[in-house]
Design an enzyme around this catalytic site. Structure first.
Site, short mmCIF file in Angstrom:
data_model
loop_
_atom_site.label_atom_id
_atom_site.label_comp_id
_atom_site.label_asym_id
_atom_site.label_seq_id
_atom_site.Cartn_x
_atom_site.Cartn_y
_atom_site.Cartn_z
N ASP A 90 0.87 -1.17 0.00
CA ASP A 90 0.00 0.00 0.00
C ASP A 90 0.91 1.22 0.00
OD1 ASP A 90 -2.14 1.64 0.06
OD2 ASP A 90 -2.72 1.21 2.13
N ASP A 125 -3.45 7.14 -3.96
CA ASP A 125 -4.84 7.55 -4.18
C ASP A 125 -5.35 8.28 -2.94
OD1 ASP A 125 -4.68 5.14 -2.72
OD2 ASP A 125 -6.74 4.63 -3.22
N ALA A 192 -11.51 3.10 0.73
CA ALA A 192 -12.20 3.96 1.70
C ALA A 192 -13.52 3.39 2.19
CB ALA A 192 -12.40 5.36 1.14
N CYS A 275 -13.63 -23.47 18.80
CA CYS A 275 -12.97 -23.38 17.49
C CYS A 275 -12.12 -24.62 17.29
CB CYS A 275 -12.11 -22.12 17.46
SG CYS A 275 -10.94 -22.06 16.10
N CYS A 277 -9.22 -24.73 15.55
CA CYS A 277 -7.82 -24.47 15.18
C CYS A 277 -6.87 -25.05 16.24
CB CYS A 277 -7.58 -22.98 14.96
SG CYS A 277 -7.12 -22.04 16.42
N CYS A 280 -6.75 -23.31 19.74
CA CYS A 280 -7.91 -23.52 20.60
C CYS A 280 -8.02 -24.97 21.08
CB CYS A 280 -9.18 -23.11 19.88
SG CYS A 280 -9.16 -21.36 19.49
#
Ligand code: ZN
Length: 483
Positions: A90, A125, A192, A275, A277, A280
């Protein structure tokens, strides 16, 4: 430019595809974790092991730090971050949106992003926030477009992204997208939108994104800048967004917040870790809360959950079940539901891009009546050939005295027995009929009648539905089923 996008599967406006950046490929929809070189809670190498194919980092941060700038210029971003997937940068627009100004020119940031080896570079931008008045939004848009033209002229071989701005104004977003498309960009971030998402303005998000999409070619890869919460990804993919970036996994971890597909929870309030994963499953909630590595473990969980949702969305697009996933996800918050309903209001725009056949249609309530498949069915039904006297039979029973007898399946409507096994009639699962679906089916009868003004129509239904049919299809004779 060498960014190409190949669409492999479609569902609603969503796509599963491949983005080729030079010699590298990224599967879409894709989530690009935001990597802050100062605070690498999870290393890019670990991310790659979790299935991440592309990441995004901020060129402005690299440029502002002497240590990182010299290293990145000497060794390149891939070596500094230890990541051999696609790296997007960015420009500093985010800092611009937060601090109001940045000490770098468009040309400088583009040259710097290229010099450090970024593979997708973004011009400077101007992100126009939602509160901006129309005239300012228009002026800022003109500057953004000028910077894109400047970027193309200065660096004709660069993989330049073409951001679509325009604030909250849908006409400006559409114009901006068309202008960016005219400039030949194949990769377009919609910018934005973070303030809209932060304040749960999903209805406006849908309006703005669909307006931008309407100005872009279907072959353009679309990046929804700053979007990465798993609760809204299915909605965003349904609109036709392909790239997402998430800083949320790390920002939320710092605040002790635990991301789930249906919202964010405070880890301190959790007694369980619901969860699958590895974080967890290898910690109890108490262990996670007290761990010296708590922030990193939370970030790992947050990223796992987000990447798993991306995989789930890709599978849904492949199966043609994305509407059902959107419906499920958007019921986790009333404002998301408002976004979902706004998307349904645009079914007519979405229908042409939607696929013809899907694995199934599960009815999930009155919202399902406004899905693209129902709309398409109502558009095609007048093409059925009919005799002079037509009966639409709710219970499917044949009655003598008619040239054509059709079945009825809500929310679609009348169907010839020959289509009973084909999509959508054959693959739709509906619960006991409700009023919304029967009214939607009656709209199908009206379409059929409008296409056959020469025929005479009767509808045979049970006493419970007779008043609804009489109200919805005033031109047909209502016949009572014999009990
Ligand atoms: Zn987890």
């Amino acid at each position: 430019m060498t960014i190409t996008f190949e669409v492999i599967h479609k569902d609603i406006g969503g796509r599963v595809g491949k983005v080729k950046v030079g010699s590298k490929t990224v599967r879409t929809p894709a989530l690009l974790p935001v990597v802050n070189p100062h605070l690498p809670l999870i290393t890019p190498r670990e991310m790659q092991e979790m299935g991440v194919e592309a990441l995004i980092t901020n060129a402005y941060i690299f440029n502002r730090s002497t240590e990182f700038r010299d290293k990145a210029l000497a060794e390149g971003l891939h070596a500094v971050l230890d990541f051999d997937g696609v790296i997007m940068t960015d420009s500093g627009s985010f800092q611009l949106s937060v601090y109001g100004e940045v000490e770098v020119s468009n040309e400088e940031t583009l040259a710097f992003q290229q010099a450090i080896g970024s593979e997708i570079i973004v011009p400077l931008d101007i992100p126009t926030p939602p509160g901006t008045d129309r005239e300012t939004a228009r002026q800022e848009l003109a500057v953004t477009l000028e910077r894109m033209r400047e970027g193309q002229a200065l660096f004709p071989d660069a993989n330049l992204a073409g951001p679509v701005q325009g604030g909250i104004y849908t006409d400006l977003r559409r114009e901006a997208a068309a202008a960016v498309q005219d400039l030949g960009f194949t990769f377009c971030p919609i910018g934005a939108v973070v303030p809209l998402m932060e304040s749960y303005r999903y209805k406006e998000l849908v309006q703005v994104v669909l307006a931008a999409k309407s100005g872009l070619s279907p072959g353009t890869c679309v990046h929804l800048f700053g979007a990465g919460h798993p609760a809204m990804l299915a909605l965003a993919v349904a609109m036709g967004c392909d790239f997402f970036d998430s800083a949320a996994y790390a920002l939320f971890a710092r605040e002790g917040r635990y991301i789930t597909t249906h919202g964010t929870l405070k880890v301190d309030e959790l007694a369980e870790l619901p969860c699958a994963c590895r974080v967890c499953r290898s910690h109890t909630a108490e262990e996670l809360k007290r761990s010296p590595e708590r922030e990193r473990l939370l970030a790992l969980h947050n990223l796992h959950v987000t990447l798993a949702e991306i995989a789930r969305i890709r599978q849904a697009v492949q199966d043609g079940t994305l509407w059902e996933l959107v419906d499920e996800r958007c019921r986790s918050h009333p404002r998301l539901l408002a976004g979902y309903r706004e998307l349904l209001r645009h079914a007519e725009e979405l229908e042409p891009a939607d696929r013809v056949s899907k694995r199934r249609f599960f009815y999930r309530g009155s919202e399902s009546c406004r899905r693209t498949e129902v709309l398409r069915y109502h558009q095609t039904i007048p093409r059925i050939s009919l005799g002079g006297r037509v009966l639409i039979s709710f219970d499917g029973k044949e009655v003598p005295g008619f040239d054509t007898v059709l079945g009825f399946k809500p929310p679609f409507g009348p169907y010839p027995t020959g289509l009973a096994e084909t999509f959508p009639v054959g693959q739709s699962e509906i619960p006991d009929w409700d009023e919304a679906m029967v009214r939607s089916g009656c709209a199908g009868i009206r379409s059929l009648m409008a296409g056959h003004p020469e025929s005479w129509f009767a509808v045979r239904c049970g006493p419970a539905w007779a008043p609804v049919v009489a109200e919805e299809v005033p031109g047909a004779e209502v016949q009572r089923e014999q009990v």
